[in-house]
Write a protein that holds these residues in place. Structure first.
Motif, mmCIF file in Angstrom:
data_model
loop_
_atom_site.group_PDB
_atom_site.id
_atom_site.type_symbol
_atom_site.label_atom_id
_atom_site.label_comp_id
_atom_site.label_asym_id
_atom_site.label_seq_id
_atom_site.Cartn_x
_atom_site.Cartn_y
_atom_site.Cartn_z
ATOM 1 N N GLY A 98 0.786 -1.233 0.000
ATOM 2 C CA GLY A 98 0.000 0.000 0.000
ATOM 3 C C GLY A 98 0.818 1.283 0.000
ATOM 4 N N PHE A 99 2.132 1.213 -0.167
ATOM 5 C CA PHE A 99 2.909 2.455 -0.184
ATOM 6 C C PHE A 99 4.229 2.286 -0.940
ATOM 7 C CE2 PHE A 99 4.605 0.205 3.475
ATOM 8 C CZ PHE A 99 5.974 0.449 3.405
ATOM 9 N N VAL A 100 4.689 3.398 -1.485
ATOM 10 C CA VAL A 100 6.016 3.515 -2.088
ATOM 11 C C VAL A 100 6.568 4.876 -1.674
ATOM 12 C CG1 VAL A 100 7.388 3.685 -4.199
ATOM 13 C CG2 VAL A 100 5.469 2.078 -4.093
ATOM 14 N N VAL A 101 7.775 4.880 -1.101
ATOM 15 C CA VAL A 101 8.424 6.118 -0.686
ATOM 16 C C VAL A 101 9.771 6.196 -1.399
ATOM 17 C CG1 VAL A 101 9.353 7.467 1.225
ATOM 18 C CG2 VAL A 101 7.315 6.042 1.570
ATOM 19 N N THR A 102 9.997 7.289 -2.115
ATOM 20 C CA THR A 102 11.292 7.516 -2.761
ATOM 21 C C THR A 102 12.011 8.648 -2.040
ATOM 22 O OG1 THR A 102 10.399 9.093 -4.365
ATOM 23 C CG2 THR A 102 10.391 6.780 -4.994
ATOM 24 N N VAL A 103 13.289 8.429 -1.768
ATOM 25 C CA VAL A 103 14.121 9.419 -1.070
ATOM 26 C C VAL A 103 15.318 9.722 -1.965
ATOM 27 C CG1 VAL A 103 15.406 9.981 1.005
ATOM 28 C CG2 VAL A 103 13.409 8.477 1.152
ATOM 29 N N ARG A 104 15.397 10.954 -2.442
ATOM 30 C CA ARG A 104 16.479 11.350 -3.342
ATOM 31 C C ARG A 104 17.547 12.156 -2.590
ATOM 32 N NH1 ARG A 104 15.297 14.936 -7.626
ATOM 33 N NH2 ARG A 104 13.366 15.632 -6.639
ATOM 34 N N HIS A 105 18.795 11.907 -2.989
ATOM 35 C CA HIS A 105 19.927 12.666 -2.459
ATOM 36 C C HIS A 105 20.836 13.058 -3.624
ATOM 37 C CE1 HIS A 105 19.306 11.893 1.887
ATOM 38 N NE2 HIS A 105 18.863 10.703 1.504
ATOM 39 N N GLY A 106 21.388 14.253 -3.557
ATOM 40 C CA GLY A 106 22.400 14.653 -4.523
ATOM 41 C C GLY A 106 21.863 14.908 -5.912
ATOM 42 N N ALA A 107 22.758 14.692 -6.915
ATOM 43 C CA ALA A 107 22.440 15.011 -8.306
ATOM 44 C C ALA A 107 21.372 14.064 -8.842
ATOM 45 C CB ALA A 107 23.702 14.918 -9.164
ATOM 46 N N SER A 108 20.237 14.628 -9.203
ATOM 47 C CA SER A 108 19.144 13.822 -9.735
ATOM 48 C C SER A 108 18.095 14.752 -10.319
ATOM 49 C CB SER A 108 18.517 12.945 -8.636
ATOM 50 O OG SER A 108 17.350 12.319 -9.115
ATOM 51 N N VAL A 109 17.561 14.355 -11.458
ATOM 52 C CA VAL A 109 16.462 15.125 -12.029
ATOM 53 C C VAL A 109 15.177 14.757 -11.296
ATOM 54 C CG1 VAL A 109 17.555 15.280 -14.285
ATOM 55 C CG2 VAL A 109 16.041 13.354 -13.785
ATOM 56 N N SER A 110 14.172 15.601 -11.452
ATOM 57 C CA SER A 110 12.893 15.347 -10.802
ATOM 58 C C SER A 110 12.228 14.104 -11.393
ATOM 59 C CB SER A 110 11.983 16.571 -10.984
ATOM 60 O OG SER A 110 10.664 16.284 -10.545
ATOM 61 N N TYR A 111 11.518 13.361 -10.535
ATOM 62 C CA TYR A 111 10.795 12.177 -11.003
ATOM 63 C C TYR A 111 9.378 12.517 -11.467
ATOM 64 C CZ TYR A 111 14.541 9.405 -8.960
ATOM 65 O OH TYR A 111 15.765 8.849 -8.674
ATOM 66 N N ARG A 112 9.110 13.779 -11.617
ATOM 67 C CA ARG A 112 7.773 14.191 -12.044
ATOM 68 C C ARG A 112 7.386 13.576 -13.392
ATOM 69 N NH1 ARG A 112 5.498 20.429 -12.487
ATOM 70 N NH2 ARG A 112 3.411 19.872 -13.242
#
Length: 335
Positions: A118-132
């Motif tokens: 029932g859930f997905v959590v993404t945690v971004r750090h550093g150089a990364s483009v948006s996941y939009r």
């Protein structure tokens, strides 16, 4: 069952990119972190939360909502992890590395994914483009998004891998330009340094890509995680893309190695040409030096010392000898 009507957008919190609830593959509401756990436990609902460099307090809130394992949270705080897939009870923890060109250098970031019922959590750090774009693409296909956590995990992994492509294309274009310059002239010091930096960056990118192949294979075969049968071919496709990226990295690094070696060989060849020219001129200059040295000795009885035409004969001999040597060296390509 009727979908819950969309509620007002939650209050923006530093570190929260998005937090939304889905039902039947369609977005039904934005949610607050404090209500995310409740939404995820509703039958037929799924919560997707995106975080960017969250604070410890925010991670603690997320941990409390979904009962995430402390070790996984600790990894998400520290970052700088190797790509991996781990199972903590009912939650799957995936670490991936992202890549982005920043001022001509390959910068690596990191994304952690917590995937549970029932859930997905993404945690971004550093150089990364948006996941939009990945989110919008998933929301545009409700039938696929209805597969739930498996499809979101695939969508994020596929987006990360696809973003390796523009990085490799830019690096390859620069390497080809350097190769063309090598054929025309010797590389400058800054260009040689650039070759070394590119090769080192590609090595770092390779260490991020190779372990991710194993992660996708585990997802494809369901070694640690039970993946929907319809989703397994999608993870196989991501593995194929990763292998292609790995081959491209190895090929470009090999080209860079050849370019570096070619630059060194051209430099050595140029030094050899210069050395030959200096040796040829030294041999030519040795003739008048030797003759002048002989006639510069302080002896009273020397042949032709008082000869009327001796000076002109010696000069003519010097010119003739030097001319013959110059012709021979010129013919052999030393001059």
């Amino acid at each position: 069952m009727l979908a819950t009507p969309p509620s007002p957008a939650p209050t923006q919190h530093p570190g929260i990119v998005m937090a939304a609830a889905y039902s039947g593959g369609r977005r039904v509401s934005d949610v607050d972190i404090g209500e995310a756990g409740e939404w995820s436990r509703r039958p037929g609902h799924l919560v997707w939360i995106g975080l960017y460099e969250p604070s410890e307090e925010l991670l603690a809130q997320v941990q409390a909502q979904f009962s995430l394992h402390p070790l996984a949270i600790e990894d998400a705080k520290a970052a700088h992890q190797r790509p991996k897939l781990e199972r903590y009870g009912d939650c799957t923890f995936v670490v991936t590395r992202t890549a982005q060109l920043v001022q001509g250098r390959i910068a690596l970031g990191e994304t952690h994914l917590f995937v549970g019922r029932g859930f997905v959590v993404t945690v971004r750090h550093g150089a990364s483009v948006s996941y939009r774009p990945a989110r919008e693409k998933a929301e545009a296909c409700p039938k696929l998004l209805a597969h739930g956590e498996d499809y979101i995990l695939y969508a994020v992994l596929d987006f990360i891998v696809d973003n390796y492509a523009p990085v490799m294309e830019t690096v390859l274009a620069e390497v080809e330009a350097i190769e063309d310059r090598i054929l025309r002239r010797e590389l400058r010091q800054d260009e040689v340094e650039r070759l070394y930096l590119l090769r080192r960056d590609l090595l770092r990118l390779r260490t991020a890509v190779v372990p991710l192949v194993e992660v996708c294979r585990k997802l494809e075969h369901g070694d640690l995680v039970a993946i929907d049968d319809e989703m397994q071919p999608l993870f196989r496709d991501v593995s194929d893309h990763l292998l292609r990226v790995q081959d491209e990295i190895d090929a470009v690094r090999e080209v860079l190695a050849f370019a570096f070696e070619a630059s060194l060989m051209l430099g050595q060849a140029q030094q050899t040409v210069i050395t030959r020219r200096l040796a040829a001129w030294a041999a030519i200059l040795a003739v008048p030096t030797a003759i002048a040295g002989i006639y510069g000795m302080n002896f009273e009885n020397m042949p032709e010392l008082k000869w009327r035409y001796g000076y002109y004969v010696v000069l003519g001999g010097i010119v003739a000898a030097c001319g013959v040597l110059y012709w021979r060296f010129r013919k052999s390509g030393w001059l």
